[in-house]
Design an enzyme around this catalytic site. Structure first.
Site, PDB file in Angstrom:
ATOM      1  N   LYS A  13       0.835  -1.211   0.000  1.00 27.46           N
ATOM      2  CA  LYS A  13       0.000   0.000   0.000  1.00 27.46           C
ATOM      3  C   LYS A  13       0.872   1.265   0.000  1.00 27.46           C
ATOM      4  O   LYS A  13       0.609   2.204  -0.735  1.00 27.46           O
ATOM      5  CB  LYS A  13      -0.923   0.028   1.236  1.00 27.46           C
ATOM      6  CG  LYS A  13      -1.913  -1.119   1.285  1.00 27.46           C
ATOM      7  CD  LYS A  13      -2.908  -0.973   2.422  1.00 27.46           C
ATOM      8  CE  LYS A  13      -2.310  -1.088   3.806  1.00 27.46           C
ATOM      9  NZ  LYS A  13      -1.748  -2.416   4.142  1.00 27.46           N
ATOM     10  N   ARG A  87      -9.600   0.628   8.745  1.00 21.51           N
ATOM     11  CA  ARG A  87      -9.180  -0.746   9.013  1.00 21.51           C
ATOM     12  C   ARG A  87     -10.388  -1.607   9.392  1.00 21.51           C
ATOM     13  O   ARG A  87     -10.245  -2.800   9.570  1.00 21.51           O
ATOM     14  CB  ARG A  87      -8.208  -0.803  10.189  1.00 21.51           C
ATOM     15  CG  ARG A  87      -6.778  -0.340   9.928  1.00 21.51           C
ATOM     16  CD  ARG A  87      -6.001  -1.326   9.092  1.00 21.51           C
ATOM     17  NE  ARG A  87      -4.685  -1.704   9.541  1.00 21.51           N
ATOM     18  CZ  ARG A  87      -3.538  -1.113   9.214  1.00 21.51           C
ATOM     19  NH1 ARG A  87      -3.507  -0.037   8.489  1.00 21.51           N
ATOM     20  NH2 ARG A  87      -2.389  -1.615   9.606  1.00 21.51           N
ATOM     21  N   ARG A 121      11.310  -6.848   4.739  1.00 26.02           N
ATOM     22  CA  ARG A 121      11.067  -5.396   4.720  1.00 26.02           C
ATOM     23  C   ARG A 121      11.975  -4.698   5.731  1.00 26.02           C
ATOM     24  O   ARG A 121      12.131  -5.121   6.861  1.00 26.02           O
ATOM     25  CB  ARG A 121       9.603  -5.105   5.054  1.00 26.02           C
ATOM     26  CG  ARG A 121       9.299  -3.625   5.096  1.00 26.02           C
ATOM     27  CD  ARG A 121       7.849  -3.322   4.897  1.00 26.02           C
ATOM     28  NE  ARG A 121       6.982  -3.797   5.966  1.00 26.02           N
ATOM     29  CZ  ARG A 121       5.660  -3.599   5.966  1.00 26.02           C
ATOM     30  NH1 ARG A 121       5.081  -2.959   4.969  1.00 26.02           N
ATOM     31  NH2 ARG A 121       4.922  -4.054   6.959  1.00 26.02           N
ATOM     32  N   ARG A 150      11.124  -3.101  11.147  1.00 21.75           N
ATOM     33  CA  ARG A 150      10.052  -2.579  12.001  1.00 21.75           C
ATOM     34  C   ARG A 150       9.745  -3.632  13.061  1.00 21.75           C
ATOM     35  O   ARG A 150       9.639  -4.813  12.736  1.00 21.75           O
ATOM     36  CB  ARG A 150       8.795  -2.362  11.159  1.00 21.75           C
ATOM     37  CG  ARG A 150       8.567  -0.956  10.723  1.00 21.75           C
ATOM     38  CD  ARG A 150       7.477  -0.845   9.718  1.00 21.75           C
ATOM     39  NE  ARG A 150       6.184  -1.359  10.149  1.00 21.75           N
ATOM     40  CZ  ARG A 150       5.057  -1.215   9.450  1.00 21.75           C
ATOM     41  NH1 ARG A 150       5.075  -0.582   8.295  1.00 21.75           N
ATOM     42  NH2 ARG A 150       3.918  -1.708   9.872  1.00 21.75           N
ATOM     43  N   ARG A 161      -1.166  -9.638  12.789  1.00 20.47           N
ATOM     44  CA  ARG A 161      -1.712  -8.543  11.967  1.00 20.47           C
ATOM     45  C   ARG A 161      -2.535  -9.104  10.813  1.00 20.47           C
ATOM     46  O   ARG A 161      -3.552  -8.537  10.428  1.00 20.47           O
ATOM     47  CB  ARG A 161      -0.569  -7.651  11.453  1.00 20.47           C
ATOM     48  CG  ARG A 161       0.061  -6.852  12.601  1.00 20.47           C
ATOM     49  CD  ARG A 161       1.434  -6.340  12.249  1.00 20.47           C
ATOM     50  NE  ARG A 161       1.417  -5.361  11.196  1.00 20.47           N
ATOM     51  CZ  ARG A 161       2.424  -5.161  10.352  1.00 20.47           C
ATOM     52  NH1 ARG A 161       3.528  -5.874  10.452  1.00 20.47           N
ATOM     53  NH2 ARG A 161       2.321  -4.251   9.421  1.00 20.47           N
TER      54      ARG A 161
END
Ligand code: AMP
Length: 211
Positions: A13, A87, A121, A150, A161
């Site tokens: 995104k 969300r 990532r 992260r 998540r």
């Protein structure tokens, strides 16, 4: 014209939002970035936001709405790209009280690819640019800072998540119904980007907006 970007964590995104911001001049609002900024700046929300993020849970509605509303008030542009908001359906209803949602780009990627991308990532702690470890030498290509992972990209938290996405966020596909446009981002990014460009060009033509 306001566009919502929907998709699992790690679907890309942020990358599409960055493209839409650079190419068309949309204002990019990422509630995830706003949350991380509140943690970094140690604001009144910082601690509670961190508690939720570190477990892969959604941050309470009032906090997220407060952050979002101050961004929407501040910015003026051809429209907003909402990345990571809404969300769930309650957030969608709150959003529609503030701005119109013209289209929802649903970035589609299977779970196996998501988990692989999340584990690779990395983020620049200085300029907050996002990278796939495979495309770098471990340093930010813009400022040279050593990239970090992260905290919520830890595999166990990432799986949480994904569960939150299934339970809370996926029902938005039905909620937004005809506004949904599915983008397959499971293979070549440049193909997905061209598709997004074609879609946005058509939407802008239909609404008569010039960029
Ligand atoms: P993201 O960068 O969009 O993956 O978001 C990272 C984390 O920030 C999420 O896992 C949530 O803990 C929090 N967050 C971001 N956006 C929202 C939102 N709209 N509502 C609640 N929590 C959010």
């Amino acid at each position: 014209m306001n566009i919502v970007l929907l998709g699992k964590p790690g679907a890309g995104k942020g990358m599409f939002a960055e493209f839409l911001q650079k190419h068309y001049g949309f204002t990019h609002i990422s509630t995830g970035d706003l949350c991380r900024k509140n943690i970094r700046d140690n604001t009144i929300y910082g601690k509670i936001v961190e508690e939720h993020i570190s477990k892969g849970q959604l941050v309470p509605l009032e906090i997220i709405l407060d952050m979002l509303k101050s961004e929407i008030k501040k910015e003026a542009s051809i429209g907003f790209i909402l990345d990571g908001f809404p969300r769930n359906i309650i957030q969608a209803k709150e959003l529609e009280k503030i701005v119109d949602v013209n289209a929802v780009l649903m970035i589609d990627v299977p779970d196996e690819i998501i988990l692989e991308r999340i584990s690779n990532r990395r983020i620049c702690p200085n300029c907050h640019k996002i990278y796939n470890l495979k495309d770098t030498n471990g340093k930010c290509l813009e400022c040279g800072t050593v990239l970090v992972k992260r905290a919520d990209d830890d595999l166990k938290i990432a799986k949480n998540r994904l569960q939150v996405y299934e339970k809370e966020t996926k029902p938005l596909i039905e909620y937004f119904n005809k506004k949904i446009i599915v983008i397959d981002n499971s293979s070549q990014i440049d193909v997905a980007i061209s598709k997004v460009k074609e879609i946005i060009d058509n939407l802008l033509k239909k609404t008569g907006e010039n960029v």
